[in-house]
Scaffold this motif. Structure first.
Motif, PDB file in Angstrom:
ATOM      1  N   HIS A 154       0.828  -1.202   0.000  1.00  0.00           N
ATOM      2  CA  HIS A 154       0.000   0.000   0.000  1.00  0.00           C
ATOM      3  C   HIS A 154       0.864   1.254   0.000  1.00  0.00           C
ATOM      4  O   HIS A 154       1.840   1.358   0.758  1.00  0.00           O
ATOM      5  CB  HIS A 154      -0.915   0.030   1.225  1.00  0.00           C
ATOM      6  CG  HIS A 154      -1.792  -1.177   1.365  1.00  0.00           C
ATOM      7  ND1 HIS A 154      -2.370  -1.817   0.288  1.00  0.00           N
ATOM      8  CD2 HIS A 154      -2.182  -1.859   2.477  1.00  0.00           C
ATOM      9  CE1 HIS A 154      -3.091  -2.833   0.713  1.00  0.00           C
ATOM     10  NE2 HIS A 154      -2.999  -2.893   2.036  1.00  0.00           N
ATOM     11  N   LEU A 155       0.467   2.234  -0.791  1.00  0.00           N
ATOM     12  CA  LEU A 155       1.190   3.504  -0.875  1.00  0.00           C
ATOM     13  C   LEU A 155       0.596   4.492   0.121  1.00  0.00           C
ATOM     14  O   LEU A 155      -0.627   4.636   0.192  1.00  0.00           O
ATOM     15  CB  LEU A 155       1.082   4.069  -2.296  1.00  0.00           C
ATOM     16  CG  LEU A 155       1.821   5.369  -2.563  1.00  0.00           C
ATOM     17  CD1 LEU A 155       3.338   5.154  -2.509  1.00  0.00           C
ATOM     18  CD2 LEU A 155       1.435   5.946  -3.931  1.00  0.00           C
ATOM     19  N   GLU A 156       1.465   5.179   0.864  1.00  0.00           N
ATOM     20  CA  GLU A 156       1.002   6.147   1.852  1.00  0.00           C
ATOM     21  C   GLU A 156       1.829   7.414   1.786  1.00  0.00           C
ATOM     22  O   GLU A 156       3.018   7.380   1.451  1.00  0.00           O
ATOM     23  CB  GLU A 156       1.111   5.564   3.272  1.00  0.00           C
ATOM     24  CG  GLU A 156       0.212   4.368   3.516  1.00  0.00           C
ATOM     25  CD  GLU A 156       0.307   3.860   4.939  1.00  0.00           C
ATOM     26  OE1 GLU A 156      -0.643   3.210   5.396  1.00  0.00           O
ATOM     27  OE2 GLU A 156       1.340   4.136   5.588  1.00  0.00           O
ATOM     28  N   LYS A 157       1.156   8.526   2.116  1.00  0.00           N
ATOM     29  CA  LYS A 157       1.864   9.790   2.304  1.00  0.00           C
ATOM     30  C   LYS A 157       1.125  10.556   3.377  1.00  0.00           C
ATOM     31  O   LYS A 157      -0.099  10.667   3.335  1.00  0.00           O
ATOM     32  CB  LYS A 157       1.935  10.600   1.008  1.00  0.00           C
ATOM     33  CG  LYS A 157       2.797  11.857   1.164  1.00  0.00           C
ATOM     34  CD  LYS A 157       3.033  12.583  -0.139  1.00  0.00           C
ATOM     35  CE  LYS A 157       3.992  13.754   0.067  1.00  0.00           C
ATOM     36  NZ  LYS A 157       4.266  14.520  -1.165  1.00  0.00           N
ATOM     37  N   GLY A 158       1.855  11.102   4.291  1.00  0.00           N
ATOM     38  CA  GLY A 158       1.242  11.741   5.445  1.00  0.00           C
ATOM     39  C   GLY A 158       0.580  13.067   5.141  1.00  0.00           C
ATOM     40  O   GLY A 158      -0.410  13.437   5.778  1.00  0.00           O
ATOM     41  N   SER A 159       1.100  13.794   4.152  1.00  0.00           N
ATOM     42  CA  SER A 159       0.578  15.134   3.891  1.00  0.00           C
ATOM     43  C   SER A 159       0.768  15.422   2.403  1.00  0.00           C
ATOM     44  O   SER A 159       1.873  15.738   1.961  1.00  0.00           O
ATOM     45  CB  SER A 159       1.331  16.161   4.737  1.00  0.00           C
ATOM     46  OG  SER A 159       0.913  17.473   4.431  1.00  0.00           O
ATOM     47  N   VAL A 160      -0.313  15.295   1.637  1.00  0.00           N
ATOM     48  CA  VAL A 160      -0.183  15.446   0.185  1.00  0.00           C
ATOM     49  C   VAL A 160      -0.168  16.922  -0.210  1.00  0.00           C
ATOM     50  O   VAL A 160      -0.690  17.783   0.511  1.00  0.00           O
ATOM     51  CB  VAL A 160      -1.322  14.718  -0.564  1.00  0.00           C
ATOM     52  CG1 VAL A 160      -1.202  13.215  -0.382  1.00  0.00           C
ATOM     53  CG2 VAL A 160      -2.695  15.225  -0.114  1.00  0.00           C
ATOM     54  N   GLN A 161       0.421  17.171  -1.364  1.00  0.00           N
ATOM     55  CA  GLN A 161       0.490  18.516  -1.927  1.00  0.00           C
ATOM     56  C   GLN A 161      -0.222  18.539  -3.279  1.00  0.00           C
ATOM     57  O   GLN A 161      -0.415  17.486  -3.905  1.00  0.00           O
ATOM     58  CB  GLN A 161       1.953  18.929  -2.108  1.00  0.00           C
ATOM     59  CG  GLN A 161       2.788  18.807  -0.846  1.00  0.00           C
ATOM     60  CD  GLN A 161       2.251  19.689   0.271  1.00  0.00           C
ATOM     61  OE1 GLN A 161       1.964  20.865   0.056  1.00  0.00           O
ATOM     62  NE2 GLN A 161       2.109  19.123   1.463  1.00  0.00           N
TER      63      GLN A 161
END
Lengths: 118, 109
Positions: free
Chosen positions: B74-81
């Protein structure tokens, strides 16, 4: 080091014509892969070539499609007698060594050729 | 043969929101797993990769962990732009690279 080059970027053909898509791999890469991306679909593997050899063409339609990677010059994906269903984006990728065991053999992708069949 | 299934989109988020895009795989061997990103009008770029179980790939704030027990990546990012707006493809394979259908992400300011 230039990336993978594909041309043309856009190609328009009428039904029954031939389409030739070209791919120049990254310098030093001798393995080329072609993929097709239909609208709203992922990429589908078509063919894997090394210089002067087709290694795996299990994804190629049996008729009208062919691919080559000559000793000199770019890899060519050729579609004869195009039909509307051939309209898609065709991507080429290259790698420095075989991706048969993918562990560290990243494939580098070109910008694609968008084929439209009228 | 090998296959990859990823969450279908589109996904729309506000800037600084948390992102998860699910990806699961089936493979007979020991596949390497990849996330590629495709910006409008461009080809695919490798975002991150993992070559064996429990490996974590990371790049540009994105992370994915190769989970053999759940066959997931699974792909995750804490704070997208806003600049993360693109189509994301999960891919993997032991012999040939197999791609998911892609997930379109739109990040609004």
């Amino acid at each position: 080091n230039a990336g993978v080059m594909q041309n043309p970027r856009h190609l328009v053909r009428r039904r029954g014509q031939e389409a030739r898509l070209r791919c120049s791999p990254m310098k030093g890469h001798s393995h080329v892969y072609w993929y097709r991306q239909l609208p709203e679909e992922g990429l589908k593997f078509m063919v894997y070539l090394q210089k002067e050899n087709i290694i795996d063409e299990s994804g190629m339609p049996k008729e009208r499609f062919s691919a080559e990677f000559p000793k000199e010059g770019p890899s060519i994906l050729r579609i004869q007698q195009v039909v509307r269903g051939d309209s898609a984006a065709y991507f080429c990728a290259s790698s420095p060594t075989a991706s048969g065991r993918l562990r560290n053999n990243e494939q580098f992708f070109g910008p694609g050729t968008r084929l439209t069949v009228l | 043969g090998d296959s990859v299934t990823q969450m279908e989109g589109p996904v729309t988020l506000s800037e600084e929101a948390f992102l998860t895009i699910n990806c699961t795989y089936t493979a007979t061997g020991y596949p390497s797993l990849f996330w590629y990103v495709q910006y409008p009008g461009e080809g695919l770029q490798l975002l991150l990769k993992a070559t064996k179980a429990d490996d974590k790939g990371s790049n540009k704030g994105f992370e994915a962990t190769y989970r053999k027990e759940t066959t997931s990546f699974h792909l995750e990012k804490g704070s997208v732009q806003v600049s993360d707006s693109a189509v994301y493809f999960c891919a993997g394979g032991s012999e040939k690279l197999v791609f998911g259908k892609g997930t379109k992400l739109t990040v609004n300011p």
